[in-house]
Design a protein around this motif. Structure first.
Motif, mmCIF file in Angstrom:
data_model
loop_
_atom_site.group_PDB
_atom_site.id
_atom_site.type_symbol
_atom_site.label_atom_id
_atom_site.label_comp_id
_atom_site.label_asym_id
_atom_site.label_seq_id
_atom_site.Cartn_x
_atom_site.Cartn_y
_atom_site.Cartn_z
ATOM 1 N N ARG A 158 0.833 -1.204 0.000
ATOM 2 C CA ARG A 158 0.000 0.000 0.000
ATOM 3 C C ARG A 158 0.867 1.253 0.000
ATOM 4 O O ARG A 158 0.550 2.237 -0.700
ATOM 5 C CB ARG A 158 -0.921 -0.008 1.226
ATOM 6 N N GLY A 159 1.948 1.217 0.768
ATOM 7 C CA GLY A 159 2.828 2.384 0.848
ATOM 8 C C GLY A 159 3.403 2.772 -0.498
ATOM 9 O O GLY A 159 3.351 3.959 -0.873
ATOM 10 N N VAL A 160 3.900 1.782 -1.240
ATOM 11 C CA VAL A 160 4.516 2.158 -2.523
ATOM 12 C C VAL A 160 3.462 2.545 -3.553
ATOM 13 O O VAL A 160 3.720 3.395 -4.408
ATOM 14 C CB VAL A 160 5.445 1.060 -3.095
ATOM 15 N N LEU A 161 2.278 1.949 -3.471
ATOM 16 C CA LEU A 161 1.252 2.307 -4.455
ATOM 17 C C LEU A 161 0.697 3.702 -4.191
ATOM 18 O O LEU A 161 0.534 4.516 -5.116
ATOM 19 C CB LEU A 161 0.123 1.269 -4.448
ATOM 20 N N GLU A 162 0.385 3.986 -2.933
ATOM 21 C CA GLU A 162 -0.115 5.333 -2.631
ATOM 22 C C GLU A 162 0.999 6.363 -2.764
ATOM 23 O O GLU A 162 0.751 7.524 -3.097
ATOM 24 C CB GLU A 162 -0.760 5.354 -1.243
ATOM 25 N N GLY A 163 2.231 5.926 -2.531
ATOM 26 C CA GLY A 163 3.374 6.816 -2.785
ATOM 27 C C GLY A 163 3.467 7.172 -4.262
ATOM 28 O O GLY A 163 3.738 8.325 -4.624
ATOM 29 N N LEU A 164 3.237 6.181 -5.108
ATOM 30 C CA LEU A 164 3.226 6.440 -6.556
ATOM 31 C C LEU A 164 2.129 7.433 -6.917
ATOM 32 O O LEU A 164 2.329 8.345 -7.729
ATOM 33 C CB LEU A 164 3.025 5.124 -7.310
ATOM 34 N N ALA A 165 0.953 7.245 -6.307
ATOM 35 C CA ALA A 165 -0.145 8.178 -6.587
ATOM 36 C C ALA A 165 0.244 9.595 -6.199
ATOM 37 O O ALA A 165 0.015 10.556 -6.955
ATOM 38 C CB ALA A 165 -1.404 7.736 -5.834
#
Lengths: 237, 237
Positions: A94-101
């Motif tokens: 979740r951290g890397v995906l929301e970080g990407l967002a």
DNA sequence: AAATTCATTATTGGATCCAATAACGATTCA
DNA sequence: TGAATCGTTATTGGATCCAATAATGAATTT
């Protein structure tokens, strides 16, 4: 179809048996009604829920795709055992995906409409914490605000694959963005929830500044903050 | 069940009608047999494939979960239209997820068994390019090597959520790790595929050095390299 | 001519039943 | 005593059919 199932109607409209089944099974899994490894068979489950096998079969297939149950071949299904490491890993993802967002938004900037939506969302958060303490209803209110913030971030990123990749996490206990591992009375959770809100403010500030690394890092750390809750790991050791 | 379906048996064992159905539908969708928005109805599809509605219903539900079709409410399903932006976004998501896998490995280091498996995998890559040109069979061989490398990276990361989050991408044309947008004769693709192999070597070197930022960046850039292929976007404008 | 209503059609959801197969436990044999 | 075999049971996959509902097009009304 008894009153309990009628009570499950959403939006004032009665749900179909299939929808009832999957909602019931999700809740039973989340509540730990099934021991990990315990068989969930179509016929027994259909009888228990008062429907035919068809909606149960459809629901079990969907839950398998969501990772909440695993297929035991010809022997039915079982609730998937979830370890603390699984939760840890899901939160990291979740951290890397929301970080990407967040990074995407920082790179291309917010449109005025998007900025207004984030401002309105964060204003709701400010209102919740303005009086310096939390009332009983404020936890639900924070829950709604938190969910709205995370959904808006992913939607505004303009990359639907981020949301799709997060779908599994949204069903995993405690890995979802809205997982709130509350351990105390609402009044005692003020600092905990307020910290989460301040993370939101910091990320949007970084986005507005066009600081992509700070925005990405802020969201990733925001996700990791969930790992600090002690109760998170009591249940899944 | 005609000879074509018998021919679809895998591992020398005949597949069940349900497995045939979903394989057939995936291929038809990938081949563009359905125009975006064109209705895919259970009854017509069942008749076309010579089965009852049940395996078609199950397959369409699964394809909906995979994002390849979308439900038209009571009007059936339709192949989801995929834009170049969708592919771009899926590749970007792949980049951050595989980058996370690489970073985790660099942080905790490879076990001797894992190092041996990566060495064996990369040796296969070295063997493919050792003679300085590609034969016809080498493209399939590279495909298998490439798939093995990406699977090993995700598996060795020790975070199953990464693989789960990638599942949608694995079914999206050209977003999968094994998407090879070949545009020329195999012999002319040497440089293209060799560059991908050198990316693999660089990432594992960074992991072995414990250089987490370099490992993560290397994998993310490796995913983005797929965006450079012109043919990738011809089909999805 | 546009809006509304209604009848028809198309489609999926679910119930029921049967076939196929995997798993399990008892029995037999070495 | 352990391995192999076999019969039984449990379970899912799929076929068929009916019910419910949404969508569509024709007819009617304004």
């Amino acid at each position: 179809m008894d009153d309990e199932w009628n009570a499950q109607a959403q939006g004032g409209r009665r749900l179909k048996p299939g929808q009832h089944v999957i909602i019931s099974l999700r809740r039973m899994i989340a509540e730990g009604s099934f021991r990990p490894g315990e068989r969930i068979a179509e016929i027994a489950t259909a009888e228990a829920l008062g429907v035919s096998r068809m909606p149960v079969r459809t629901a079990l297939r969907a839950l398998e795709a969501e990772g909440l149950v695993e297929k035991l071949g010809a022997r039915g299904y079982a609730a998937r055992s979830i370890s603390a490491a699984d939760i840890h890993g899901a939160i990291e993802v979740r951290g890397v995906l929301e970080g990407l967002a967040a990074r995407r938004l920082a790179v291309r900037g917010l449109t005025p409409a998007e900025d207004a939506r984030f401002a309105a969302c964060l204003a709701e958060g400010e209102a919740i914490f303005a009086k310096g303490t939390l009332a009983q209803g404020d936890v639900d209110r924070f829950h709604d605000y938190n969910l709205a913030f995370h959904n808006l971030l992913v939607e505004a990123s303009g990359n639907p694959s981020i949301g799709q990749a997060l779908e599994r996490n949204d069903h995993l206990p405690f890995a979802s963005a809205v997982a709130l591992a509350l351990e105390n009375e609402p009044a005692d959770e003020f600092a905990h929830l307020h910290s989460a809100h301040r993370d939101h403010l910091a990320v949007i500030a970084a986005i507005r500044l066009g600081d992509a690394p700070a925005a990405e890092r802020g969201m990733a750390e925001h996700a990791r903050a969930a790992l600090g809750s002690e109760r998170l790991f009591q249940r899944f050791r």
